[in-house]
Structure formats: C-alpha cells, structure tokens
Design an enzyme around this catalytic site. Structure first.
Site, PDB file in Angstrom:
ATOM      1  N   HIS A 191      -1.579  -2.861  -4.066  1.00  0.00           N
ATOM      2  CA  HIS A 191      -1.342  -4.060  -4.872  1.00  0.00           C
ATOM      3  C   HIS A 191      -1.679  -5.278  -4.035  1.00  0.00           C
ATOM      4  O   HIS A 191      -1.075  -5.508  -2.991  1.00  0.00           O
ATOM      5  CB  HIS A 191       0.143  -4.098  -5.288  1.00  0.00           C
TER       6      HIS A 191
ATOM      7  N   ILE B  43       0.886  -1.172   0.000  1.00  0.00           N
ATOM      8  CA  ILE B  43       0.000   0.000   0.000  1.00  0.00           C
ATOM      9  C   ILE B  43       0.918   1.214   0.000  1.00  0.00           C
ATOM     10  O   ILE B  43       1.849   1.287   0.810  1.00  0.00           O
ATOM     11  CB  ILE B  43      -0.898   0.033   1.249  1.00  0.00           C
TER      12      ILE B  43
ATOM     13  N   PRO C  39       3.681  -0.674 -11.549  1.00  0.00           N
ATOM     14  CA  PRO C  39       4.513  -0.262 -10.409  1.00  0.00           C
ATOM     15  C   PRO C  39       5.967  -0.677 -10.552  1.00  0.00           C
ATOM     16  O   PRO C  39       6.279  -1.691 -11.192  1.00  0.00           O
ATOM     17  CB  PRO C  39       3.850  -0.999  -9.241  1.00  0.00           C
TER      18      PRO C  39
ATOM     19  N   HIS D  48       3.145  -5.681 -16.108  1.00  0.00           N
ATOM     20  CA  HIS D  48       2.447  -5.445 -14.836  1.00  0.00           C
ATOM     21  C   HIS D  48       3.326  -4.783 -13.803  1.00  0.00           C
ATOM     22  O   HIS D  48       2.867  -4.471 -12.705  1.00  0.00           O
ATOM     23  CB  HIS D  48       1.902  -6.762 -14.283  1.00  0.00           C
ATOM     24  N   GLY D  49       4.602  -4.577 -14.111  1.00  0.00           N
ATOM     25  CA  GLY D  49       5.505  -3.963 -13.147  1.00  0.00           C
ATOM     26  C   GLY D  49       6.929  -3.987 -13.651  1.00  0.00           C
ATOM     27  O   GLY D  49       7.177  -4.190 -14.847  1.00  0.00           O
ATOM     28  N   ALA D  50       7.865  -3.788 -12.735  1.00  0.00           N
ATOM     29  CA  ALA D  50       9.273  -3.794 -13.117  1.00  0.00           C
ATOM     30  C   ALA D  50       9.759  -5.207 -13.405  1.00  0.00           C
ATOM     31  O   ALA D  50      10.586  -5.429 -14.291  1.00  0.00           O
ATOM     32  CB  ALA D  50      10.112  -3.156 -12.009  1.00  0.00           C
ATOM     33  N   GLY D  51       9.272  -6.182 -12.651  1.00  0.00           N
ATOM     34  CA  GLY D  51       9.717  -7.559 -12.840  1.00  0.00           C
ATOM     35  C   GLY D  51      11.005  -7.835 -12.074  1.00  0.00           C
ATOM     36  O   GLY D  51      11.930  -7.014 -12.066  1.00  0.00           O
TER      37      GLY D  51
END
Length: 397
Positions: free
Chosen positions: A180, A165, A302, A326-329
């Site tokens: 998330h 959060i 994110p 969906h994000g940085a990974g």
C-alpha cells in the site's frame, strides 16, 4: 446490505455506512459537499471518516469541476497484491530475516534509494513508456520541478503512516504479497500547490468550506491541474509496480529452492479522479478512500496491521458509481490512538505477525481501525469476496 439515502442540499447522500456510526464532523463534511453547485452524486463507503475538506471514504461525482482537496494529498495512493506459488508449508518458523530483507530492498519512511531503480533489472518488468513518463515531468507545475532528483530516487519506496508491505496467507494456505503506497512526496507537493491555487479563485470565495475549492472545466487552472493530477496518479502506479518488482525479487532469492512463480498483479488506486459516464452524463468521479468496483474489477480492501485483508471483485453497482471501500477506515485519530494505546497493547494486537511493535507505530494499532469484517458486510451489494488474507509479516514506515 444496501445503501441508506440521507437528504442532501443538491443531491441525496447514498450511504453504505451506518449513519449513527459517522462522527458529526464527517457528517457535516458530507452535507457540505452536497451543497456544491457542480455536484451530481455522492456515495459514502462503510469506512467513511473525517478528512481534509471531504471525508475519506466518499465518492464525489461532479460535472465540469473537480476538487483537489477531495482527491487527497497522496494523489494515486492505492494497493497492489499478487498470489504466489508458495504455501504456508514453505515458510520458516522465524520470519524476521524475511522482514529484514524486504526493508533492505525497499526504503521506508522518508527514505529513498541511493541510485534510481532501473526497471530493466527487475525480473519481467514492463519498461515500455518509462522514458515518456519521465519526459513529461518538465510539463508539471514549476513549483515542484526542482524535486526531480528526489522524485526519481523515491520511485519504488514505501513512505510512512498507514503505508505497508505485507507477506500474507489466504485461507487455503497460499502466500500473497501485498503493498500500500502512493505518489510519495512529489504527489503531496503537487496536491498542496493546486489546493492553494484553487482557494484563490474568484468562484470559490463563497463556498461553505474553503477546502472544497474546485477547478472548473475549460480554464487554464483546470488544464494545469488535470495534467499534474494524471501524471501523479501514474507516478503512484509506477511506484507500486517498482516496489512489487523489488518485493518479488526478495521472495525469489529467499525461497530459491521453491522456484516461486507469481500470478498477474492486482492493482487499484483509492485516491484519484476518473472520467466516467453515468445516466447520460460525462462526470469527473473523485474517489477519496474508495476503489473502483465495476463489474468484474478486482480490488483490494485491507484491514489493519494485525487483522487481515480482502481481495474482492466488483459487482458494478451504479448507485455507488461502481465503487467500494478502500479499507477498514479509522475510528479514531492518530493522536487519540497514541493516548489510548501502549506498546504492550500493540504487541498483544499484532501477536503472530512479524512486524514493528514500538511506539513509532502505535497510531497504526488495529484498535484504531473499524472491524474490517463489518466494513465488508455492509457492501455485499458492491463487491464479492474472492480471498481473505492474513498477514504474517508486516513492514511499516
């Protein structure tokens, strides 16, 4: 940046990632998925990395089949974000109280609410359909029905791992709330149950990887999975909505004098299945670590707990099945991160962020993730950036 096409067994593998940066295990998983008889397309996001059966950061389009392991065990995991009327000028110098209040309102880790959250007590929360949703619990797999009480009390809770959060600032100084999370333990247990069922089916015995076991259309097993899958995806969406309602209530109370208002909430799954149509075919599109990025769709990508995140709008690129990352990974496993980094490294890499800085979250250190800016740059033909956010408070499980 456009995609690179890599030869696959039944379909080409369209990659928005740099093939040279994809670890051997993940590349083998992509090749394995491309051998499935039901496969109609495979798109690989720039945050791709090794997962269970299928990589995280891949979009798998199949006809008449779905692979439960390729959905992931946290069914419906995703993001929510909302822009507020607050600005940086409204914030106190010490944000530790705000973090404490968020943690008091929203259980983290394995925690749950003592009593079921009544959505009717949340300011402006839409409660229509709530009774119908819980009524459908009786129709899910018998193996998890005894979890009803736990599932109701975990509704509106964060979980652990990479869930978070955040209280963020955009480049103009406006405050955003972001979180998330997914379907908590009930989604995980449903996923594991159905993966086990699929692996025992006759048509899956000759697969190159047993974790790629599928359910086939017009079978009782597929019908049962679809029922539980879509229920768990709805649970995840409700879970995030309840948390966002609780988060907003905290912010209203902590900034009472500012009379905070909120724009419409942006919400998106990134571990889920959707029925979509491409090139005249009705397909089951599995996004495992990917968001829908149809034309005009708002999404959230994110970074890690010390770097920042992006609000994006989809460009509707059909070659990626209208998807984006969906994000940085992750670029290293959790265990590798724990071996590589110390709490001192965590303190340094999260400087300026009010967050946990102890050994329990070292595996979430920014250095364990790919640079989010590079991930965004590689998908400029999939999304446009609407806002760049930087967290000032981060709550982890």
């Amino acid at each position: 940046m456009s995609y690179i096409e890599v030869p696959g067994a039944k379909v080409p593998i369209r990659m928005w990632a740099d093939p040279a940066s994809v670890e051997d295990g993940a590349m083998q998983q992509l090749q394995n998925v491309a051998t499935l008889p039901w496969i109609k397309g495979l798109a690989v996001m720039p945050d791709v990395h090794y997962g269970k059966g299928a990589t995280v950061g891949s979009v798998i389009a199949m006809s008449g089949a779905v692979c439960p392991a390729a959905v992931g065990v946290d069914i419906g995991c995703g993001m929510s974000a909302v822009k507020t009327s607050l600005t940086a000028n409204d914030l106190p110098g010490d944000l530790s109280r705000l973090r404490s209040k968020i943690e008091q309102a929203i259980p983290v880790g394995r925690g749950m609410h003592g009593d079921v959250v009544d959505p009717g007590r949340l300011h402006g929360f839409p409660t229509a359909g709530w009774d119908d949703f819980w009524g459908r619990f009786d129709g899910i797999a018998d193996a998890v029905k005894f979890r009803h009480e736990r599932a109701t009390k975990q509704m509106g809770t964060l979980g652990s791992g990479n869930h978070f959060i955040e209280f963020c600032l955009d480049e103009s100084g406006s405050v955003w709330l972001m979180l998330h999370s997914g379907s908590r333990n009930i989604g995980k247990e449903l996923a594991e149950y159905h993966i086990g069922v699929a692996q025992k089916l006759t048509h899956n015995q000759g697969l190159i990887d047993r974790d790629l076991a599928v359910f086939i259309a017009d079978t009782p097993q597929m019908a049962a999975y679809r029922n539980d899958l879509f229920w768990a995806q709805e649970y995840a969406k409700h879970n995030r909505a309840i948390m966002m309602g609780l988060f907003q209530d905290v912010v209203r109370k902590e900034f009472k004098k500012a009379r905070v208002t909120f724009e419409p909430v942006i919400s998106c799954h990134h571990n889920y299945v959707s029925e979509e149509r491409y090139e005249g075919m009705d397909l089951l599109v599995t996004r495992k670590g990917a968001i829908r990025a149809g034309s005009g769709d708002f999404g959230i990508i994110p970074g890690s707990m010390g770097t920042g995140s992006y609000i994006v709008k989809g460009l509707g690129n059909a070659k990626s099945f209208n998807s984006a990352s969906h994000g940085a990974g992750r670029k290293m496993s959790r265990n590798a991160a724990k071996r590589r980094f110390s709490t001192r490294d965590l303190e340094e890499q999260t400087r300026g962020v009010e967050c946990r800085k102890d050994s329990g979250v070292v595996d979430e250190i920014p250095g364990a993730y790919k640079p989010i800016e590079q991930v965004i740059e590689r998908q400029r033909d999939l999304v446009e950036v609407v806002a760049k956010l930087k967290q000032v408070v981060c709550v982890k499980g």
